[in-house]
Motif scaffolding. Sequence first.
Motif, PDB file in Angstrom:
ATOM      1  N   TYR A   1       0.837  -1.210   0.000  1.00 37.07           N
ATOM      2  CA  TYR A   1       0.000   0.000   0.000  1.00 37.07           C
ATOM      3  C   TYR A   1       0.866   1.253   0.000  1.00 37.07           C
ATOM      4  N   ARG A   2       1.892   1.286   0.847  1.00 40.55           N
ATOM      5  CA  ARG A   2       2.745   2.467   0.931  1.00 40.55           C
ATOM      6  C   ARG A   2       3.551   2.670  -0.361  1.00 40.55           C
TER       7      ARG A   2
ATOM      8  N   ALA B   1       1.344   4.060  -3.053  1.00 39.44           N
ATOM      9  CA  ALA B   1       1.142   5.491  -2.808  1.00 39.44           C
ATOM     10  C   ALA B   1       2.393   6.286  -3.179  1.00 39.44           C
TER      11      ALA B   1
ATOM     12  N   ASP C   1      -2.149   5.517  -6.059  1.00 37.59           N
ATOM     13  CA  ASP C   1      -3.309   5.432  -5.169  1.00 37.59           C
ATOM     14  C   ASP C   1      -4.373   6.446  -5.593  1.00 37.59           C
TER      15      ASP C   1
ATOM     16  N   HIS D   1      -7.721  -0.972  -4.016  1.00 40.47           N
ATOM     17  CA  HIS D   1      -7.314  -1.859  -2.933  1.00 40.47           C
ATOM     18  C   HIS D   1      -6.248  -2.852  -3.344  1.00 40.47           C
ATOM     19  N   CYS D   2      -5.556  -3.346  -2.332  1.00 40.13           N
ATOM     20  CA  CYS D   2      -4.661  -4.475  -2.442  1.00 40.13           C
ATOM     21  C   CYS D   2      -5.114  -5.487  -1.391  1.00 40.13           C
TER      22      CYS D   2
ATOM     23  N   LYS E   1      -7.346  -3.021   3.192  1.00 40.26           N
ATOM     24  CA  LYS E   1      -7.325  -1.712   3.848  1.00 40.26           C
ATOM     25  C   LYS E   1      -8.665  -1.388   4.501  1.00 40.26           C
TER      26      LYS E   1
ATOM     27  N   TRP F   1      -4.023   5.524   1.745  1.00 33.29           N
ATOM     28  CA  TRP F   1      -3.030   4.469   1.547  1.00 33.29           C
ATOM     29  C   TRP F   1      -1.773   4.734   2.371  1.00 33.29           C
TER      30      TRP F   1
ATOM     31  N   VAL G   1      -1.983   3.265   6.022  1.00 31.94           N
ATOM     32  CA  VAL G   1      -2.094   1.822   6.244  1.00 31.94           C
ATOM     33  C   VAL G   1      -0.860   1.315   6.999  1.00 31.94           C
TER      34      VAL G   1
END
Length: 254
Positions: A30-31, A34, A39, A45-46, A60, A66, A69
């Motif tokens: 997620y990071r 982003a 994002d 979503h992941c 998430k 994002w 998270v």
Amino acid sequence: MNIHTKASTGAIAAMSPQEWEARVDLAAVYRLVAHHGWDDVIYNHCSMRVPGEARKFLMKRHELLWTEVTASNLVKVDMDEDLDESAGVNRPGFTLHGGVQRGRPDVNCAVHVHTRTGMAIAGLKSGLRMVSQESVRFFERVGYHPYEGITEDFGERERLIAHLGMNRAMIMHNHGVLTVGKTAREAFILMRHLLEAAEIQLAMEATGSALIEIPPDICRKTVVQYEKHDSGRGSADWPAYLRKLDRIDPSYRT
């Protein structure tokens, strides 16, 4: 202002080491997404299958950016349930990822984004063309799913899985792109390559010049080379990504 909701200390202590590692890896995805600008505020979503719990996966919490998270605030959900925002997760995201995780037991991680490049390639009848080395990674490895509106209907799951097949990626017409993998690293890296292949193709097509299509026999040879490379020394880039992320903001590990 969004609230950084985290699992209780007791809940974290009760997790297996394998689940915690999966959480850290998914939070990193997620990071990283982003960080690359893929994002879309709180949307897209992941997901990651929970080790040892084949019918459960992580995603998430709906209200979080994002960049907010972390390993502990990911939500564990049951793919057989009927969930929406009242359960703290996005209904379309749960529908899509629950469907993928249900239909592909070999998949542990899935990444879905709506970038401009991804949506542009998703609107082309030609789809992804074999005009660059990046695109060849997906030769006969990408599925296509017709647009049905926002993914809220569980009935769409079977069609999504049918169109994904055993591919590594799927282009969702007029919508976005999806990549899947046995690991977080695989799903993320495939997304990076898919978006790069799409960007290269769009840039080439924008010139209006005739493009050089790579012959199918060369594509078949090269995609096998890529799969061997990706599972060998080429997979060493994931620790490097995590080191980079740790320098930027290590809070995803919390």
